[in-house]
Design a protein around this motif. Structure first.
Motif, PDB file in Angstrom:
ATOM      1  N   ARG C 200     103.346 123.584  44.988  1.00  0.00           N
ATOM      2  CA  ARG C 200     104.356 124.055  44.053  1.00  0.00           C
ATOM      3  C   ARG C 200     104.625 125.534  44.281  1.00  0.00           C
ATOM      4  O   ARG C 200     105.777 125.971  44.325  1.00  0.00           O
ATOM      5  N   ALA C 201     103.538 126.280  44.439  1.00  0.00           N
ATOM      6  CA  ALA C 201     103.709 127.717  44.637  1.00  0.00           C
ATOM      7  C   ALA C 201     104.472 127.988  45.927  1.00  0.00           C
ATOM      8  O   ALA C 201     105.347 128.854  45.982  1.00  0.00           O
ATOM      9  N   ILE C 202     104.144 127.242  46.964  1.00  0.00           N
ATOM     10  CA  ILE C 202     104.865 127.418  48.224  1.00  0.00           C
ATOM     11  C   ILE C 202     106.329 127.035  48.051  1.00  0.00           C
ATOM     12  O   ILE C 202     107.228 127.679  48.579  1.00  0.00           O
ATOM     13  N   GLY C 203     106.559 125.995  47.294  1.00  0.00           N
ATOM     14  CA  GLY C 203     107.921 125.531  47.077  1.00  0.00           C
ATOM     15  C   GLY C 203     108.808 126.590  46.453  1.00  0.00           C
ATOM     16  O   GLY C 203     110.014 126.600  46.639  1.00  0.00           O
ATOM     17  N   GLU C 204     108.172 127.526  45.716  1.00  0.00           N
ATOM     18  CA  GLU C 204     108.995 128.552  45.075  1.00  0.00           C
ATOM     19  C   GLU C 204     109.514 129.570  46.072  1.00  0.00           C
ATOM     20  O   GLU C 204     110.521 130.231  45.818  1.00  0.00           O
ATOM     21  N   VAL C 205     108.802 129.717  47.180  1.00  0.00           N
ATOM     22  CA  VAL C 205     109.234 130.733  48.139  1.00  0.00           C
ATOM     23  C   VAL C 205     109.531 130.125  49.501  1.00  0.00           C
ATOM     24  O   VAL C 205     109.659 130.846  50.475  1.00  0.00           O
ATOM     25  N   GLY C 206     109.611 128.813  49.592  1.00  0.00           N
ATOM     26  CA  GLY C 206     109.882 128.216  50.891  1.00  0.00           C
ATOM     27  C   GLY C 206     109.621 126.724  50.831  1.00  0.00           C
ATOM     28  O   GLY C 206     109.831 126.089  49.801  1.00  0.00           O
ATOM     29  N   GLU C 207     109.168 126.178  51.933  1.00  0.00           N
ATOM     30  CA  GLU C 207     108.937 124.729  51.977  1.00  0.00           C
ATOM     31  C   GLU C 207     107.608 124.422  52.632  1.00  0.00           C
ATOM     32  O   GLU C 207     107.278 124.964  53.681  1.00  0.00           O
ATOM     33  N   LEU C 208     106.851 123.532  52.000  1.00  0.00           N
ATOM     34  CA  LEU C 208     105.599 123.067  52.580  1.00  0.00           C
ATOM     35  C   LEU C 208     105.925 121.905  53.507  1.00  0.00           C
ATOM     36  O   LEU C 208     106.448 120.892  53.064  1.00  0.00           O
ATOM     37  N   ILE C 209     105.646 122.080  54.787  1.00  0.00           N
ATOM     38  CA  ILE C 209     106.046 121.060  55.748  1.00  0.00           C
ATOM     39  C   ILE C 209     104.950 120.038  56.014  1.00  0.00           C
ATOM     40  O   ILE C 209     105.199 118.849  56.082  1.00  0.00           O
ATOM     41  N   SER C 210     103.738 120.526  56.178  1.00  0.00           N
ATOM     42  CA  SER C 210     102.674 119.573  56.515  1.00  0.00           C
ATOM     43  C   SER C 210     101.329 120.054  56.007  1.00  0.00           C
ATOM     44  O   SER C 210     101.093 121.252  55.881  1.00  0.00           O
ATOM     45  N   THR C 211     100.467 119.075  55.720  1.00  0.00           N
ATOM     46  CA  THR C 211      99.102 119.425  55.300  1.00  0.00           C
ATOM     47  C   THR C 211      98.138 118.657  56.195  1.00  0.00           C
ATOM     48  O   THR C 211      98.237 117.448  56.324  1.00  0.00           O
ATOM     49  N   LEU C 212      97.219 119.363  56.807  1.00  0.00           N
ATOM     50  CA  LEU C 212      96.293 118.721  57.734  1.00  0.00           C
ATOM     51  C   LEU C 212      94.861 119.040  57.337  1.00  0.00           C
ATOM     52  O   LEU C 212      94.484 120.210  57.272  1.00  0.00           O
ATOM     53  N   PRO C 213      94.076 118.015  57.044  1.00  0.00           N
ATOM     54  CA  PRO C 213      92.671 118.293  56.752  1.00  0.00           C
ATOM     55  C   PRO C 213      91.974 118.713  58.047  1.00  0.00           C
ATOM     56  O   PRO C 213      92.247 118.145  59.105  1.00  0.00           O
ATOM     57  N   SER C 214      91.110 119.688  57.957  1.00  0.00           N
ATOM     58  CA  SER C 214      90.430 120.177  59.163  1.00  0.00           C
ATOM     59  C   SER C 214      88.937 120.270  58.947  1.00  0.00           C
ATOM     60  O   SER C 214      88.475 120.491  57.830  1.00  0.00           O
TER      61      SER C 214
END
Lengths: 117, 166, 677
Positions: C200-214
């Motif tokens: 959500r926080a990222i969405g306010e200033v841009g776009e979250l494209i992918s999430t990768l567990p590492s």
């Protein structure tokens, strides 16, 4: 789908223990708790996609040796290639026969004591 | 207890695969919802059950077969409720405290409810334990199995719904 | 027994396959037109359209393959390849490419039609093989790629991207946003919440494209995640905004516009175009997912119920002295809420209104195909494309209108030779006009063909046993007979109209939408079928009436007035009951009788609800009037087909269901019977 896979695997006998995770995140939580002999995962999941799970599993020293089977719809080659490139051991295309899954499992685990996530 | 139906895509895929191989789809273990009607147990395939709700005000609908008790509102969706007692040839009775409405998916995706006297539990029955009903089976009965020392008839929801449509 | 049921199961599967495949092809056709309009070859084709085409081809491939239609699957496979290359920016389309795609879709449609008729699509195998060869040999101009090459993303992240994530990535790059790689460590137990908060926080200033567990978390109860985000903010700023340590956010690709930036020379030629593309997409219209609209509608409907409950509460409180002052307050607030809700309702309904244009476009396409298939010369004239109707109604209109057009084309318009003999212009005309008339929309389908001869209708009816030999049949009654199931003035089954879809099906469709259908015709000159539809189905205001122990809802739109009548005001004439309303004689129906609810007390006064559709009117007698209510008319789900006279049902404030009456059906029944009498 999970129920179908579970049922297919249960036919392998009482030596089989199966753990089910209803999402990628749930799988991440289950993994550290037991030492699994086999992982079967769908590609299409709502939170992290199957490829991301494969990538994680195969890069983590704890799980990298665990055989991993990906399941997906329609045999889309792109996903399959990516999955295999990321280190998945085998790939099943829906719809698959229960017998196919069982044969695959027995192939990957010579000693037939699979637990699954 | 809520069970979703598999996505259309998946159903088509399985059916196509089965059709190609020339056999009917056979899952290995059936999960069946055990209900009571007129004092006897019956079973319904769990994958067709959308949800189970308590009895609620039923609005009667004119000019429909007596099998259709009326309609209820299910979170805004208006659903017909059929009397499973009548469908099975039992006499009509006032629903008791344990009566429930089992909401099913029809084949074409439509939703309908069945009024039962009680809902007991979900049974896991191996496919092999389901036998052909003997002799001249009642309409809607597709198989017979036994549990806890009693015979249970497995009902086909589509045939039950069809009884009403006639 | 088993083989028969397997065959019917196979037929059913076949039909499902054909209908899904048709939908896919329809989408592709629309998208291809969009591509053609966007001027393929000059500048970028709109990415969402190309993506959709790619996904459609992919679905078609899988679908055909699964049902054993190898040739179709092969064709779709090659289409998918081309579209994939296009989507990934590795090639441009050009006119040739577009032509190939067009041809492919037409060929696929032809193949599908064969399948639909039970033939094998492989009969077209030769043509398909030829086309496939041409596609494979198509020398597609390569495009300077390298968008992704210029970014520094961890290999592991790139390899685990889904196609959607990839396209989002490219899109953000095209829009000149910076890319950042974010490393975080989260608690396994609260994974979902943490990620959703971060997203959500990222969405306010841009776009979250992918999430990768590492791998590499500090402890067993934690897990590392590598996130890919696009944002115009530079890395340190982004870290600050997300409340992360500066080291957690690394820039993978600086947003150009910062003085330094590694841009490949090819890109500098693009800027102007890209900007205009961006500007255009910020235009005045927003595309809305119909599901969201439906959710909104449901929400508004639910709000209306709550409002009703609130009002009821206010009334109850007002009655008690202790709370009467607060009750007045509540009443005032509730009225304000009322007004706002009505505005909201009107607003949402307005969003649901779409012009008939999309239906007209489809009809134009159908006529074009029919001209080719049947070789008849027919012109389609369309008027009133901008007339607006509720989106749901418009969607349901496609089928009945298509049937009417097909019938007109196939049966009504005479072959050229006959027309010449009759002195008619060689080109036949089908004219569709739509116009708004108050709360209704009238759509007429007119042709200058054979027309309908009432005598012929009568003859057929007698032959079919529908009418006695000596019975007189008025013009209107004759035309009314056309709506009987199975009735058709032509006994042949033609390829285009199938079994000559009867007007009874069309009428059922129109009735389900709450509308009326009417036929007028002059033998030899032509026919005109008119549909009258309510503008919107969604939320209607309804009057609740009571009969015996039951309640029903009647949409206000169909009510002219209500009045209290005493038994002696109802006159009987020729076996029918009539009500004298200011000199006009209205047919009377008792709701209790209509629905077999038991007779009401004949000495009691009753309420007459005067229903009207167009000119036709009816006085419906009920026991009680129970106030007004907002109702969202919903179809009734279940095995029993709908009852004539019942349009659907609605949920009341107390969660019970009330049946909503179908005013047009009731009025129609009453006026028809009256004419026959």
């Amino acid at each position: 789908m999970r129920a179908m896979i579970g049922a297919a695997l249960e036919e392998l006998g009482e030596k089989v223990e199966i753990d089910e995770a209803e999402s990628g995140f749930a799988a991440l939580r289950l993994l550290p708790r037991r030492s699994y002999d086999l992982i079967v995962t769908d590609i299409n999941m709502p939170d992290i996609n199957g490829l991301e799970l494969v990538s994680f599993v195969k890069r983590d020293r704890r799980y990298e040796r665990t055989p991993l089977v990906i399941v997906s719809t329609e045999g889309s080659e792109r996903d399959r290639d990516k999955g295999l490139a990321l280190g998945a051991n085998a790939y099943l295309v829906k719809p698959f026969a229960a017998a196919e899954l069982r044969r695959l499992v027995l192939d990957l685990l010579p000693d037939a004591r699979p637990a699954r996530s | 207890m809520t069970v979703g139906s598999p996505p259309r895509w998946e159903r088509l895929a399985r059916a196509a695969a089965a059709a190609r191989e020339g056999r009917e789809e056979t899952p290995l273990v059936r999960e069946l919802l055990r209900v009571e009607v007129g004092g006897a147990p019956y079973a319904l395939p769990i994958e067709r059950v959308r949800e189970i709700v308590r009895l609620r005000p039923l609005t009667p609908v004119p000019r429909v077969p007596p099998l259709v008790l009326g309609v209820i509102s299910l979170r805004g969706q208006i659903v017909q409720v059929l009397d499973l007692r009548q469908a099975l040839g039992e006499a009509h009775a006032t629903p008791g405290r344990r009566a429930r409405i089992v909401v099913l998916h029809g084949e074409g995706g439509e939703v309908a409810g069945l009024l039962v006297d009680a809902v007991r539990d979900v049974l896991r029955v191996p496919e092999a334990d389901l036998r052909e009903p003997p002799g001249d089976p009642a309409p809607c009965v597709t198989a017979l199995c036994s549990k806890d020392g009693r015979f249970l008839s497995l009902l086909d929801p589509d045939q039950v719904l069809e009884l009403a449509a006639r | 027994m088993a083989s028969r049921s397997r065959k019917t199961a196979r037929d059913k599967l076949q039909r499902e396959f054909v209908s899904e495949a048709e939908e896919i092809l329809e989408r592709m056709r629309d998208d291809l037109s969009a591509l053609a309009e966007a001027g393929a070859g000059k500048g970028e084709p709109p990415p969402e359209t190309v993506n959709r085409l790619f996904r459609s081809a992919h679905s078609l491939k899988g679908l055909s393959g699964m049902f054993g239609h190898a040739a179709l699957s092969e064709l779709a496979h090659h289409l998918e390849d081309v579209l994939d290359r296009l989507r990934l920016g590795r090639t441009t389309l050009g006119r040739d490419g577009l032509g190939l795609l067009d041809e492919s879709v037409s060929l696929a449609a032809a193949g599908l039609e064969k399948v639909g008729r039970g033939e094998v699509a492989d009969a077209l195998a030769e043509r398909i093989a030829d086309l496939v060869g041409r596609i494979a040999g198509w020398d597609a101009p390569a495009r300077a790629s390298g968008e992704l090459a210029s970014v520094e993303l961890p290999e592991s992240l790139l390899r685990a991207l889904t196609e959607y994530e990839e396209s989002r990535l490219r899109d953000n790059l095209r829009h000149r946003r910076g890319l950042a790689v974010i490393e975080v460590e989260l608690e396994l137990a609260s994974l979902e919440e943490s990620l959703s908060e971060l997203g959500r926080a990222i969405g306010e200033v841009g776009e979250l494209i992918s999430t990768l567990p590492s791998p590499g978390a500090a402890s067993e109860s934690r897990i590392r995640f590598t996130l890919l985000a696009a944002s115009p903010l530079a890395a340190p700023e982004l870290a600050a905004r997300l409340e992360l340590e500066p080291g957690a956010v690394r820039s993978a690709h600086a947003a150009p516009g910062a003085a330094h930036g590694r841009e490949t020379p090819a890109r500098s030629a693009e800027p102007a175009e890209v900007d205009t593309v961006t500007l255009k997409s910020l235009s005045e219209t927003v595309r809305v997912d119909i599901r969201k609209l439906d959710e909104l509608m449901n929400l508004v409907g639910d709000l209306a119920q709550e409002r009703a409950a609130l009002r009821a509460l206010a009334v109850r409180l007002a009655a008690e002295r202790a709370t009467s002052r607060a009750a007045t307050e509540l009443e005032k607030i509730s009225r304000g809420l009322d007004r706002k809700l009505q505005e909201l309702q009107a607003g949402v309904l307005d969003v649901r209104m779409v012009p008939l244009r999309q239906v007209f476009d489809k009809l134009a396409r159908v006529v074009r195909r029919l001209r080719l298939d049947l070789g008849k010369d027919v012109r389609l004239e369309l008027q009133g494309a901008e007339t607006e109707l509720d989106k749901l109604i418009v969607e349901q209109l496609v089928d009945p209108l298509m049937h009417l057009v097909r019938n007109a084309f196939d049966h009504a318009i005479e072959p050229a030779a006959e027309r010449a003999r009759l002195g008619k212009p060689a080109e036949g005309v089908i004219r569709i006009e739509a116009s708004q008339r108050g709360n209704d929309v009238a759509i007429s389908v007119r042709d200058d063909g054979r027309g309908i001869d009432p005598e012929q209708v009568r003859a057929r009816a007698i032959a079919a046993g529908l009418v006695a030999e000596d019975a007189g049949l008025s013009r209107k009654e004759a035309f009314g007979l056309l709506f009987q199931p199975g009735f058709s003035t032509r006994s042949e089954v033609t390829a285009t109209s199938g079994r000559g879809v009867g007007l009874d099906v069309v009428r059922a469709n129109v009735s389900a939408l709450g509308g009326l259908i009417d036929v007028e015709s002059i033998a030899g000159a032509g026919t005109c079928v008119t549909l009258t539809l309510p503008i919107t189905l969604a939320i209607v205001q309804a009057l609740l009436v009571g009969v015996g122990s039951q309640r029903f809802a009647i949409p206000l739109g169909g009510i002219r007035e209500t009045l209290l009548v005493s038994p002696n005001e109802i006159e009987r004439s020729a076996g029918r009951e009539l009500l004298n309303l200011r000199g006009e004689a209205l047919p009377v129906r008792r709701l209790a009788e209509e629905f077999a609810l038991g007779a009401s007390d004949p000495t009691q006064r009753q309420y007459a609800v005067v229903l009207g559709i167009g000119e036709a009117k009816l006085a419906l007698l009920v026991d009680r009037l129970e106030g007004q209510q907002d109702a969202v008319i919903k179809p009734v789900s279940g095995p029993v087909a709908s009852v004539r006279g019942v349009a659907g049902a609605s949920e009341l404030g107390d969660r019970s269901a009330v049946l909503v009456l179908d005013v047009s059906a009731l009025v129609e029944d009453a006026t028809r019977r009256r004419e026959a009498a």
